[in-house]
Design an enzyme around this catalytic site. Sequence first.
Site, mmCIF file in Angstrom:
data_model
loop_
_atom_site.group_PDB
_atom_site.id
_atom_site.type_symbol
_atom_site.label_atom_id
_atom_site.label_comp_id
_atom_site.label_asym_id
_atom_site.label_seq_id
_atom_site.Cartn_x
_atom_site.Cartn_y
_atom_site.Cartn_z
ATOM 1 N N HIS A 58 0.825 -1.213 0.000
ATOM 2 C CA HIS A 58 0.000 0.000 0.000
ATOM 3 C C HIS A 58 0.859 1.263 0.000
ATOM 4 O O HIS A 58 1.944 1.281 0.595
ATOM 5 C CB HIS A 58 -0.886 0.042 1.252
ATOM 6 N N PRO A 59 0.376 2.329 -0.624
ATOM 7 C CA PRO A 59 1.013 3.633 -0.409
ATOM 8 C C PRO A 59 0.651 4.117 0.988
ATOM 9 O O PRO A 59 -0.353 3.681 1.554
ATOM 10 C CB PRO A 59 0.353 4.520 -1.473
ATOM 11 N N GLU A 80 -9.911 4.245 -3.122
ATOM 12 C CA GLU A 80 -10.276 4.085 -1.714
ATOM 13 C C GLU A 80 -9.967 5.336 -0.892
ATOM 14 O O GLU A 80 -10.612 5.585 0.126
ATOM 15 C CB GLU A 80 -9.551 2.862 -1.140
ATOM 16 N N PHE A 111 1.068 2.756 8.413
ATOM 17 C CA PHE A 111 -0.265 2.788 9.008
ATOM 18 C C PHE A 111 -1.278 2.218 8.020
ATOM 19 O O PHE A 111 -1.400 2.694 6.893
ATOM 20 C CB PHE A 111 -0.625 4.231 9.358
ATOM 21 N N ILE A 113 -5.237 1.299 7.289
ATOM 22 C CA ILE A 113 -6.621 1.554 7.675
ATOM 23 C C ILE A 113 -7.489 1.410 6.434
ATOM 24 O O ILE A 113 -7.060 1.748 5.326
ATOM 25 C CB ILE A 113 -6.779 2.964 8.293
ATOM 26 N N ALA A 115 -9.589 2.830 4.187
ATOM 27 C CA ALA A 115 -9.807 4.258 3.944
ATOM 28 C C ALA A 115 -11.110 4.564 3.218
ATOM 29 O O ALA A 115 -11.506 5.731 3.149
ATOM 30 C CB ALA A 115 -8.638 4.824 3.134
#
Length: 324
Positions: A58-59, A80, A111, A113, A115
């Site tokens: 993920h970025p 997203e 991190f 999550i 989004a």
Amino acid sequence: MAMEIGEDEWKVCCGSSEFAKQMSTSGPLTSQEAIYTARDIWFNQVNVTDWLEAFSAHPQIGNTPSPSINSDFARRSVSEQSTAFATTSASALQELAEWNVLYKKKFGFIFIICASGRTHAEMLHALKERYENRPIVELEIAAMEQMKITELRMAKLFSDKAKVISETDSSSSPVSTKPQDRLRIIGGHLNVAAEAKAPKRSRPPITTHVLDVSRGAPAAGVEVHLEVWSGTTGPSFVHGGGGVWSSVGTSATDRDGRSGPLMDLVDALNPGTYRISFDTAKYSPGCFFPYVSIVFQVTESQKWEHFHVPLLLAPFSFSTYRGS
């Protein structure tokens, strides 16, 4: 409808190579079967290294994906985070970037999550809040957030493939006009829906594990007791209600902190109110809590789902969540 899905397609849903490999060899799967299979593989089959591989795909929140990342994966990531990008400013993105650095320095991974639909402010608040967690607790939370992302992407994958199949069928098959043909088609759709609603389980519908967050390790030897409420009315917050708690099963956690079976392996879980209790005093005599009980409800619409109710225990605090 059960579908055969390739490893590359699964890796767009989750960046773990091992997860994608195991999912591709588990098919063909209906969309509902895929969810249960994915949860089992993610939480019980792959290891922490595979989790970290998925995270690294993920970025960082607030960043656009690197051009080197799989293009389909990158497009999903941008989509997203669209709500977050639409509700932020340059200064707010700078603050988020600074917190991203602090988070990665503390935990060793970015991190994570889910989004989708979240504003920039909501994600920054969640980042600051989760920054206070112990690393082992945060790793579990990140894994759960990754599963949420995976499930959203799986739903999109199945929807897109079903649309392609439908368009192909409608362009290559003659239109059915006979009443009996229409009934046969409708019946086929109903049968597929029924099959998807009742997947075969590989474990009991209610499970748990205990994590000793003070040691950063699984808690072995904790006695666990599962009960269900029996009564004409539900249990009351103060007086208990008109009924009793009936025992379902008892077990103890192993060296990985997981309990043995607390109930029979059934496909449909009886709806009702359940209570899972942990003998914390026996495990940790100096613990502030002599025992911990967690009460939760299962509705009719949830009877096919899995309920993983873990305990994160410390001498003077505990927490729980509904996992998969």
